[in-house]
Design an enzyme around this catalytic site. Structure first.
Site, mmCIF file in Angstrom:
data_model
loop_
_atom_site.group_PDB
_atom_site.id
_atom_site.type_symbol
_atom_site.label_atom_id
_atom_site.label_comp_id
_atom_site.label_asym_id
_atom_site.label_seq_id
_atom_site.Cartn_x
_atom_site.Cartn_y
_atom_site.Cartn_z
ATOM 1 C CE1 TYR A 46 -4.138 0.894 -0.185
ATOM 2 C CE2 TYR A 46 -4.491 -1.167 0.532
ATOM 3 C CZ TYR A 46 -5.092 -0.485 -0.010
ATOM 4 O OH TYR A 46 -6.505 -0.181 -0.653
ATOM 5 C CD GLU A 48 -4.946 5.214 0.925
ATOM 6 O OE1 GLU A 48 -4.693 5.901 1.916
ATOM 7 O OE2 GLU A 48 -5.788 4.793 0.345
ATOM 8 C CG ASP A 206 -7.272 10.391 -24.220
ATOM 9 O OD1 ASP A 206 -6.093 9.558 -24.366
ATOM 10 O OD2 ASP A 206 -8.494 9.897 -23.912
ATOM 11 C CB THR A 232 -4.035 4.005 -22.008
ATOM 12 O OG1 THR A 232 -3.809 3.897 -23.468
ATOM 13 C CG2 THR A 232 -5.456 4.052 -21.682
ATOM 14 C CE LYS A 235 -6.640 2.132 -25.271
ATOM 15 N NZ LYS A 235 -7.615 3.158 -25.248
ATOM 16 N NE ARG A 241 -6.238 -3.373 -19.520
ATOM 17 C CZ ARG A 241 -6.579 -3.748 -20.883
ATOM 18 N NH1 ARG A 241 -5.827 -4.600 -21.637
ATOM 19 N NH2 ARG A 241 -7.292 -2.929 -21.883
HETATM 20 C C1 LIG Z 1 -8.518 3.629 -24.429
HETATM 21 C C2 LIG Z 1 -8.773 4.960 -24.147
HETATM 22 C C3 LIG Z 1 -8.920 5.464 -22.932
HETATM 23 C C4 LIG Z 1 -9.607 4.612 -21.838
HETATM 24 O O1 LIG Z 1 -8.609 3.727 -21.268
HETATM 25 P P1 LIG Z 1 -9.025 2.661 -20.565
HETATM 26 O O2 LIG Z 1 -7.783 2.045 -19.835
HETATM 27 O O3 LIG Z 1 -9.836 1.495 -21.132
HETATM 28 O O4 LIG Z 1 -10.069 3.284 -19.237
HETATM 29 C C5 LIG Z 1 -9.280 6.724 -22.937
HETATM 30 N N1 LIG Z 1 -9.005 7.483 -24.018
HETATM 31 C C6 LIG Z 1 -8.793 7.177 -24.896
HETATM 32 C C7 LIG Z 1 -8.730 8.170 -26.273
HETATM 33 C C8 LIG Z 1 -8.585 5.899 -25.314
HETATM 34 O O5 LIG Z 1 -8.369 5.434 -26.451
#
Ligand SMILES: *Cc1c(COP(=O)(O)O)cnc(C)c1O
Length: 423
Positions: A46, A48, A206, A232, A235, A241
Site C-alpha cells: 500500500y 497512498e 488524450d 494509457t 496500447k 494496463r
Molecule cells: C483507451 C482509451 C481510454 C481509456 O482507457 P481505459 O484504460 O480503457 O480506461 C481513454 N481515452 C482514449 C482516447 C482511449 O483510446
C-alpha cells in the site's frame, strides 16, 4: 499454480493469442519483463500518497520506483521536469480523464448548484471516433459535467477545425479535448491550441491510442501545445494496463485561473478519485518506458504506421472503402456495410477464421452501434510479432477471402502465427 481452473484459463488464453491475428488497435503484446514486473511483490504494498509523502510505512522501494517511473516518462517524451510534471498512478485511461475533469473543471458543490455555471467539456462524439470519457452522455464525464460534442466532416471523415472553432466560441468550454479512439489521421494540435486560447479553455490531449507513435517519433508530439496530456500505457506504448497524466507547469490558462495544474491533478488522482496506487503496475510501466527509450522502439513505431498504411492500401486495392482514404497512424476504419456486410457479421466471420478485429461505427453511421457499418483494424500487436508490409498484404487478402469469397483461411492464419511468434 494450485488453482487449476485459472491456470487452464491462462493457458487457453495464451494459446488463443498465439494462434490468432490480433488486429485490435488498442491491444498489444507486452514483453516478459513487463509481465514479470506486473506479477511482482509490489502488488503487496500500500502506498497512498506520493514519494516522500505517504500514509503508510515501508516506502523505501516504492518511492524509488515511482520516482524512476516518473523520470523515465518525462525522458521518453523529451520533457524537462522544470516545465512538466507527470502522475503515473491512474489505474487506467478512464479514471485518468476523470481526474483531469475533476482537477480543471470541478463541478460546483451542491449548495452552489444553479448559482455557478456548470463547467463544460468539449470532446468528439463517440460515433465519430471520440472516447466515452470525453463527455459522452453515458459516461460520468457527460453526467456530472455539461458537455458538447463535435463531429468530423461527413465527406472527408477529417476534423473540421473551423466547425470546432465555431462550436468552442458558442459553447465556451472549460476543457477542449483532442485525441481519439478511432481517428486514423494526424491531428493538428496547433490548431486545437489556437481554438482553446481563443475561448480561454484548457487543451487536453488524450494520446492513449498513439502514445507509442509519439514516443517513437512516428506521430507529431502534442506536448508543445497541450496544457495536459493523458495516455494509457497499454496500447501502442506496449506497457501494462494503466495510465499517466502529464501537466504543463507554465500553462497560461492555469496562471490566469490561478491554479497549479500539476498539484490539482495529483490531488484529483489521490485522494480525489483513487486510494492506493497499484505499485506492481507502476513497476511494469517503468519497465515498458525503458523499453520505449531503446532506439529500437523508433523502428517499431515507424513500422506500425508503415504496416497500417500497407494494410489500408491493399484493402483499398481490392475495393474496400477506407474512411478518410487511408491512415497516418496505427489504425484504419473500413466501411464493410458499403459491400453489404454488417460490422458485427464481418467481425464474427473473421473471428471464426482466427482474425480478431473490432466492429466500429463509421462517421455518420446509419446502423446501430451494436451492429455498425465498420470494422476497425490496427497494427501494434502484429508489429510486435515482427510482421511487416508483406504480411499486411497477405492479411488484407485473407480478410477479402473471408468476407467476399467466404473462404476458409485457417491454414494460412496458422502459418502466419507459427512464423511470427508472440514471444
Ligand atoms: C483507451 C482509451 C481510454 C481509456 O482507457 P481505459 O484504460 O480503457 O480506461 C481513454 N481515452 C482514449 C482516447 C482511449 O483510446
Amino acid at each position: 499454480m494450485k488453482d487449476i481452473i485459472v491456470e487452464k484459463l491462462i493457458r487457453d488464453e495464451t494459446k488463443r493469442q498465439e494462434t490468432t491475428l490480433d488486429l485490435i488497435p488498442s491491444e498489444n503484446i507486452v514483453s516478459r519483463d513487463v509481465l514479470r514486473a506486473l506479477g511482482s511483490v509490489f502488488t503487496n504494498k500500500y502506498a497512498e500518497g506520493y514519494p516522500g509523502a505517504r500514509y503508510y510505512g515501508g516506502n523505501k522501494c516504492v518511492d524509488e520506483l515511482e520516482n524512476l517511473c516518473r523520470a523515465r516518462a518525462l525522458e521518453l517524451f523529451r520533457l524537462s521536469p522544470a516545465h512538466w510534471s507527470v502522475n503515473v498512478q491512474p489505474y487506467s485511461g478512464s479514471p485518468a480523464n476523470l481526474a483531469v475533469c475533476l482537477a480543471l473543471a470541478c463541478p460546483p458543490k451542491p449548495a452552489e448548484c444553479g448559482k455557478i455555471p456548470m463547467p463544460k467539456i468539449m470532446g468528439m462524439r463517440l460515433d465519430m471516433g471520440g472516447h466515452l470519457t470525453h463527455g459522452q452522455p453515458v459516461s460520468a464525464t457527460g453526467k456530472f459535467w455539461s458537455s458538447v460534442l463535435y463531429s468530423v466532416d461527413e465527406k472527408t471523415g477529417l476534423l473540421d477545425y473551423e466547425a470546432i472553432r465555431r462550436m468552442a466560441k458558442k459553447e465556451k468550454p472549460r476543457i477542449v479535448v483532442a485525441g481519439f479512439t478511432a481517428y486514423p489521421r494526424i491531428i493538428d494540435f496547433k490548431k486545437f491550441r489556437a481554438i482553446a486560447d481563443e475561448v480561454g479553455a484548457y487543451l487536453l490531449v488524450d494520446m492513449s491510442h498513439f502514445a507509442g507513435l509519439v514516443a517513437g517519433g512516428a506521430y507529431p508530439s502534442p506536448f508543445p501545445y497541450a496544457d495536459v496530456v493523458t495516455t494509457t500505457t497499454h496500447k501502442s506504448l506496449r506497457g501494462p494496463r494503466g495510465a499517466m497524466i502529464f501537466a504543463r507547469r507554465d500553462s497560461k490558462i492555469a496562471a490566469r485561473n490561478a491554479i497549479d495544474i500539476a498539484r490539482s491533478i495529483d490531488r484529483a488522482v489521490f485522494p480525489g478519485l483513487q486510494g492506493g496506487p497499484h505499485m506492481n503496475q507502476v513497476a511494469a510501466t517503468a519497465v515498458a518506458l525503458k523499453e520505449a527509450l531503446n532506439p529500437s522502439f523508433k523502428k517499431y513505431a515507424r513500422q506500425i504506421v508503415r504496416n497500417a498504411r500497407a494494410l489500408a492500401a491493399a484493402l483499398k486495392k481490392s475495393g474496400w472503402r477506407v474512411i478518410s482514404g487511408g491512415t497516418d497512424t496505427h489504425l484504419l476504419l473500413v466501411d464493410v456495410a458499403a459491400r453489404g456486410i454488417g460490422g458485427k457479421e464481418a467481425s464474427d466471420r473473421l473471428e471464426a477464421q482466427g482474425i480478431i478485429v473490432n466492429k466500429n461505427t463509421i462517421p455518420y453511421d446509419r446502423r446501430p452501434p451494436m451492429d455498425p457499418s465498420g470494422i476497425r483494424l490496427g497494427t501494434p500487436a502484429l508489429t510486435s510479432r515482427g510482421m511487416k508490409e508483406k504480411e499486411m498484404a497477405i492479411i488484407a487478402r485473407l480478410i477479402d477471402d473471408v468476407l467476399v469469397r467466404n473462404k476458409n483461411v485457417k491454414g494460412e492464419v496458422t502459418t502466419l502465427c507459427k512464423k511470427y511468434k508472440v514471444r
